[in-house]
Design an enzyme around this catalytic site. Structure first.
Site, PDB file in Angstrom:
ATOM      1  N   HIS A 163       1.247  -1.687   0.151  1.00 37.55           N
ATOM      2  CA  HIS A 163      -0.254   0.161   0.270  1.00 37.55           C
ATOM      3  C   HIS A 163       0.732   1.595  -0.150  1.00 37.55           C
ATOM      4  CE1 HIS A 163       1.084   0.342   4.256  1.00 37.55           C
ATOM      5  NE2 HIS A 163       0.716  -0.457   4.670  1.00 37.55           N
ATOM      6  N   CYS A 171       3.347  -4.823   6.427  1.00 41.05           N
ATOM      7  CA  CYS A 171       2.822  -4.295   4.925  1.00 41.05           C
ATOM      8  C   CYS A 171       4.011  -4.555   4.234  1.00 41.05           C
ATOM      9  CB  CYS A 171       1.762  -3.581   5.035  1.00 41.05           C
ATOM     10  SG  CYS A 171       0.555  -4.091   5.500  1.00 41.05           S
TER      11      CYS A 171
END
Length: 396
Positions: A163, A171
């Protein structure tokens, strides 16, 4: 005669339009996590449907890559790089672009459990419903963790993403500009008829030199298994077919000759009899043999060995260090509660020189109190940065 082609063209246009509408609805609809929805429709339209730049479209032409051909993504933690490969007109994947990763969290090694801050390593299949245009972190692509391999090995976690926003808790975080381009590349490949695309996430580039440098790491057996898939891809430039059986990855498995038995893979069961395409097997075997010879030579030469644990919370490509100072901090500062510290195995340290890994985690195995004492002893300024960077969830 003149009406036939016209009708065919109209039908093709309608079919393409319907597919585009279906995919757009999937990206924007209820298949995305509710916790990620927050922008209005105009913002969604702008960032999730933005056309690729003229420069990138020109690069497609130079590399003989159709605009809507399949893509494949490769991630390398230690180098903090994300590669996008794209299929050319010959059906082979070629490198399109390398993006520096702005932030990833945890340490080298796979994600094991929710809250350990580890970013996933392995092979992941990305379908349209894993594309999130409504992410709180600009745009997001869910890795699909846990996959069948992760589940078979009792690994858990949710919303592990690629992202934007350059913040990470399990992430791979990019800048918003980078994420917009990566998202558009993925979107266009799915709109072109590809039902999914593959993400290959590695601890580092699986070269003999890197493997020798990390030879004492307890994750080595796992990484050597990933290397088989890596070698299949690098030797052929074809996307490896991935299956799981006996809690292991299996690559490019096919029916044995003259076998009529259905080839079924049970992630936790015994592997069925299978063969590997001889051409793929030969090319991959040649690469593996050459790598093994070089690796053995490096080990014999006593190549310098890296610390097993860095003691830091992830990494960042060096191009971002000046722009985002202070974001790489000790892992235990991010995991504020001592009881949340990962249960690292009692393996011998590779470094005995008083380096950060030894000093920070040296007493971790003795007691919870020792871990908490290390947190308390760290200066308050670092604690503030850690509190600012910690997030309660594992993804956007």
């Amino acid at each position: 005669m003149g009406k036939g082609p016209t009708v065919g063209v109209i039908a093709l246009i309608r079919a393409t339009a319907v597919r585009a509408l279906v995919l757009t609805a999937a990206f924007a609809g209820a298949l995305t996590p509710v916790r990620c929805i927050g922008e209005d429709g105009n913002q969604l339209l702008t960032k999730a449907t933005k056309e690729l730049s003229p420069e990138l479209l020109s690069l497609f032409q130079q590399k003989n890559m159709p605009k809507h051909s399949p893509i494949l993504v490769r991630i390398f933690k230690e180098e903090s790089e994300l590669e996008v490969w794209k299929q050319d007109a010959t059906g082979h994947f070629q490198i399109l672009k390398i993006y520096p990763i702005c932030r990833w969290s945890g340490d080298l090694g796979p994600k094991l459990h929710e809250g350990d801050r580890q970013a996933p390593e392995g092979f992941y299949t990305i379908t349209p419903e894993l594309m999130n245009p409504n992410s709180s972190y600009y745009l997001a692509i869910n890795t699909g963790f846990p996959n069948s391999f992760d589940k078979a090995n009792d690994r858990d976690g949710t919303f592990l993403m690629i992202h934007g926003d350059c913040w990470s808790s399990g992430c791979y975080a990019m800048t918003d500009e980078q994420m917009g381009e990566i998202y558009s590349l993925a979107r266009d490949s799915l709109l072109g008829g590809q039902p999914s695309f593959q993400i290959q996430a590695y601890p580092f580039r699986l070269t003999p030199a890197n493997l020798a440098r990390h030879q004492t790491n307890p994750n080595m057996a796992f990484w050597k298994m990933l290397k088989i898939g890596n070698d299949h891809f690098e030797a052929t430039h074809l996307e490896p077919k991935v299956d799981v059986c006996n809690r292991r990855y299996v690559f490019d498995a096919h029916h044995p000759p003259n076998s009529s038995k259905l080839l079924v893979f049970d992630p936790t069961g015994e592997c069925p009899a299978f063969v590997i395409n001889p051409k793929i097997a030969r090319l991959a075997s040649e690469k593996q043999h050459a790598d093994e010879v070089e690796y053995a030579q490096l080990v014999q030469e006593n190549v310098s060995v890296a610390p097993i644990y860095s003691g830091l919370d992830g990494g960042m490509n060096k191009v971002f260090l000046a722009q985002f100072p202070g974001r790489i901090i000790p892992l235990a500062i991010v995991l504020l509660n001592g009881s949340q510290l990962p249960q690292l195995p009692p393996v011998p340290w590779a470094d005995n020189d008083g380096s950060l890994a030894s000093k920070f985690f040296g007493a971790l195995f003795e007691s919870k109190a020792a871990s908490q004492a290390q947190v308390v002893s760290t200066d308050s300024a670092t604690q503030e940065r850690g509190a600012d960077s910690a997030t309660t969830g594992s993804g956007p």
